[in-house]
Design an enzyme around this catalytic site. Structure first.
Site, short mmCIF file in Angstrom:
data_model
loop_
_atom_site.label_atom_id
_atom_site.label_comp_id
_atom_site.label_asym_id
_atom_site.label_seq_id
_atom_site.Cartn_x
_atom_site.Cartn_y
_atom_site.Cartn_z
N ASP A 1 -13.05 -139.18 78.01
CA ASP A 1 -13.63 -137.85 77.86
C ASP A 1 -13.18 -136.94 79.01
O ASP A 1 -12.48 -137.41 79.92
CB ASP A 1 -15.16 -138.03 77.87
CG ASP A 1 -15.88 -137.04 76.98
OD1 ASP A 1 -15.27 -136.05 76.57
OD2 ASP A 1 -17.07 -137.28 76.69
N TRP B 1 -10.89 -132.46 73.54
CA TRP B 1 -11.41 -131.45 72.59
C TRP B 1 -10.48 -130.27 72.30
O TRP B 1 -10.95 -129.14 72.13
CB TRP B 1 -12.75 -130.88 73.08
CG TRP B 1 -13.51 -131.71 74.05
CD1 TRP B 1 -14.27 -132.80 73.76
CD2 TRP B 1 -13.60 -131.54 75.48
NE1 TRP B 1 -14.83 -133.30 74.90
CE2 TRP B 1 -14.43 -132.55 75.97
CE3 TRP B 1 -13.05 -130.61 76.37
CZ2 TRP B 1 -14.73 -132.68 77.33
CZ3 TRP B 1 -13.35 -130.74 77.72
CH2 TRP B 1 -14.18 -131.76 78.18
N GLY B 2 -9.19 -130.49 72.24
CA GLY B 2 -8.29 -129.37 71.95
C GLY B 2 -8.06 -128.46 73.14
O GLY B 2 -7.31 -127.48 73.04
N ALA C 1 -6.70 -127.38 77.05
CA ALA C 1 -5.47 -127.61 77.83
C ALA C 1 -4.24 -127.79 76.93
O ALA C 1 -3.30 -128.50 77.29
CB ALA C 1 -5.63 -128.82 78.76
N ASP D 1 -16.93 -131.04 69.82
CA ASP D 1 -17.67 -132.04 69.05
C ASP D 1 -18.11 -131.53 67.67
O ASP D 1 -18.55 -130.40 67.52
CB ASP D 1 -18.95 -132.44 69.81
CG ASP D 1 -18.63 -133.14 71.11
OD1 ASP D 1 -17.43 -133.22 71.48
OD2 ASP D 1 -19.57 -133.61 71.77
C1 GLA Z 1 -18.29 -135.35 74.76
C2 GLA Z 1 -17.45 -135.97 73.66
C3 GLA Z 1 -18.34 -136.62 72.65
C4 GLA Z 1 -19.20 -137.67 73.32
C5 GLA Z 1 -19.99 -137.04 74.45
C6 GLA Z 1 -20.70 -138.06 75.29
O1 GLA Z 1 -19.03 -134.28 74.29
O2 GLA Z 1 -16.63 -135.00 73.07
O3 GLA Z 1 -17.57 -137.19 71.62
O4 GLA Z 1 -18.39 -138.69 73.81
O5 GLA Z 1 -19.16 -136.31 75.32
O6 GLA Z 1 -21.41 -137.50 76.34
#
Ligand code: GLA
Length: 633
Positions: free
Chosen positions: A189, A255-256, A258, A276
């Protein structure tokens, strides 16, 4: 001379003669450069704690779902990874830095002596025929430490003890997770690199050390991309070292941000393309959109990850079977990881049947690894087509909106001949129908019709490159300045709700390479002639193409796309085979008819397609490899 070339020459002249020659990114390498390490030849399937339990995890809950996966036959259908997400760590022991897990939540860990170990837990999963996954964060602290509403399940102790992220401990932690504890998969993460700046309330509270952010989800220009990549490189080196059998999978979770939608394919087995998912229709659209135009960035070994399945909750619960089925069908068409996020001990049969649909799983797991391509695109309705290893197609008709539609599905959408019969098998009802030319279908709001289609390819004796995105890698896609992609849906069901200024465009990748489309989403067109098939990419790009069917000829109509605003600079197209120049076009300019290229590629394993233009930082010069195809003869 382009600025880029000039900088390159200056560097070359300044470099001492013993130094390696500067690398021309468009020079052929003869190698497939996308990630193939580890075990992601197919998109991973399994289960993860996060969507079901957040940080409130326990061995009982996890093994309960794992047992269900085995007992219901889902394991036999491919669901294999049982992944711990955030919340498993209790502290980083001082001063040796060894990670300590929550032994109170994992009773089997007590067998491990004074340092509790996950080994009995992973042994148990392995004995069930399953694999085990673990979670970490690139920074010193995790996402839950930044966002969880309560402290209950968070790491305990002083500031240093609560630093359970991998920052500064890459080699040590990977050795513990893989060698000592026996995990097979790691999700990495990114909150630790984003949310713990010196001015953040968390750091000001004195509870966390500051780590100068090198990632900003809202602003790609504020990311230190090379520094993030360097961390993933180090993680990869540690993974390879601790897993001599190669049995590991690295999941990138930034998460897309950088601009990872462009380079995740070079660093991990799967890479998140968006923030998410939540169990809300609008969020599904965001996550789906962040992957759907990126078919050329997914290959066996390196898949786009629009996040885990949220079937079982909210808009995807048993009272919303239309939405739940859409979620599953779309993820399969995208070659997304199929990671269940429901408490399977309590999941109703109607939803278990969705997870267990073997025909749809087979699309996701098709060995050719071709992510679906948009054959029809509008805000409400999309038609996605995926070419399977057998030559059959999968087709999904996706109604994003709130009104029903009557849809004409044409043979041409499938790149099938209009004069030969096409057999469609509905992958929910298993009913087959047949049509020639076109057929009318009805699609309800939020429904996704999904079929397997058997017909006659319109291109005889070959396959368009846009039918095999899994074998085409835009190693250099020509995007010089990552810019946000305005086509990704923006939802009021975002994480900030209606607080703040709204869900502004954040995901970079605009201008990336696309099958059957220009980089900016238009129809391929050169000198007034449209091409229904082909690859759209920017100039100063290099694509690697695997010749998996041992084709003997490569053909294409190449030119500058009519959508280019630069009407002066010429572009030259070159085809390389296993690193050697096979053919090149004359320099072509805007408005000139596309030039035919027809090259023998007999015996060639890897083609490289290079479009070389003037260079420079602000070039937005879309070019078209119209009807690019690999032919049997
Ligand atoms: C981020 C990730 C999620 C999950 C949470 C855990 O938001 O993108 O998929 O792993 O952290 O805290």
């Amino acid at each position: 001379m382009g600025k880029r070339l000039a900088a390159w020459l200056i560097a070359a002249l300044a470099a001492p003669s013993v130094a390696a020659a500067p690398v021309d990114p468009l020079a052929p390498t003869g190698h497939w450069s996308a990630y193939t390490a580890g075990r992601a030849q197919l998109p991973p399937m399994g289960w993860n704690t996060w969507n079901a339990f957040g940080t409130d995890i326990s061995e009982e809950k996890i093994l309960g779902s794992a047992q269900k996966i085995v007992d219901t036959g889902l394991a036999a259908k491919g669901y294999r990874y049982i992944n711990l997400d955030d919340g498993w760590a209790t502290k980083r022991r001082q001063p040796d830095g060894h990670m300590i897990m929550r032994a109170d939540k994992f009773p089997s860990a007590r067998i491990g002596g004074d340092t509790p170990t996950f080994k009995p837990f992973t042994d148990r999963l392995h004995a069930m025929g399953l694999k085990a996954g673990i979670y970490t964060d690139l920074g010193r602290n995790t996402c839950a430490e930044a966002y969880n509403p309560t402290e209950t399940d968070l790491p305990k102790g002083n500031v240093l003890e609560r630093e359970v992220g991998i920052y500064g401990h890459i080699d040590q932690d990977i050795a513990v997770y893989f060698k000592e504890w026996g995990f097979d998969y790691i999700k990495v993460d990114g909150c630790g690199l984003r949310d713990y700046g010196p001015d953040s309330p968390r750091v000001r509270s004195g509870r966390f050390r500051a780590l100068q952010p090198i990632m900003d989800s809202a602003e790609v220009t504020r990311a230190n991309i090379p520094a993030i990549q360097a961390m993933f490189r180090q993680i990869n080196a540690a993974l390879a070292r601790e897993n001599p059998d190669g049995d590991y999978l690295l999941s990138l979770c930034i998460w897309g941000a950088a601009n990872v939608r462009a380079w995740g394919k070079d660093y991990g087995g799967i890479s998140r393309t968006s923030d998410d998912i939540s169990p809300a229709w609008g969020r599904l659209l965001v996550n789906y959109d962040s992957s759907v135009t990126r078919s050329l960035y997914a290959h066996p070994g390196s898949w786009n990850d629009p996040d885990m399945l949220f079937i079982g909750a909210g808009d995807f619960d048993a009272d919303h079977l239309t939405e739940a089925r859409s979620h599953f069908a779309l993820w399969a068409m995208l070659n997304a990881p199929l990671i269940i996020g429901a408490d399977l001990r309590k999941t109703p049969q109607s939803l278990m049947d969705i997870f267990g649909n073997a025909d749809i799983i087979a699309l996701d797991q098709d060995p050719a690894g071709n992510q679906a391509v948009l054959a029809y695109d509008s805000s409400d309705l999309q038609i996605l087509v995926k070419t399977l290893a057998s030559g059959d197609k999968a087709v999904a008709i996706f109604n994003r909106g709130s009104g029903a539609y009557d849809v004409d599905l044409h043979a041409t959408h499938l790149k099938f001949a209009e004069t030969a019969p096409i057999e469609l098998t509905d992958l929910w009802s298993r009913q087959s129908t047949s049509f020639t030319g076109k057929t009318k279908l009805h699609v309800a709001p939020r429904e996704t019709l999904i079929f397997r289609a058997h017909g006659t390819h319109v291109l005889q004796g070959g396959l368009y490159l846009s039918e095999q995105p899994g074998s085409v890698n835009p190693a250099v896609d020509g995007v010089v300045r990552p810019t946000v992609d305005p086509t990704i849906f923006r939802t009021a069901a975002g994480w900030a709700g209606t607080n703040g200024a709204g869900d502004r465009p954040t995901y970079a990748g605009w201008g990336g390479a696309r099958p059957d489309s220009t980089p900016y989403g238009q129809i391929l067109q050169v000198a007034g002639k449209q091409y229904a098939a082909g690859i759209g990419i920017l100039a100063n790009s290099r694509m690697e193409v695997r010749n998996i069917h041992n084709a003997r000829r490569f053909t294409a109509m190449v030119g500058i796309d009519d959508s280019a605003t630069d009407k002066t600079h010429p572009v030259t197209f070159a085809v390389y085979g296993d690193g050697k120049l096979l053919a090149s076009s004359p320099a072509v300019k805007w408005g000139e008819a596309a030039k035919p290229l027809s090259v023998s590629v007999a015996g060639v394993k890897l083609l490289e397609l290079v479009a070389r233009g003037p260079g420079g930082d602000d070039m937005r010069l879309p070019v078209s490899w119209g009807e690019a195809a690999l032919m049997e003869r």
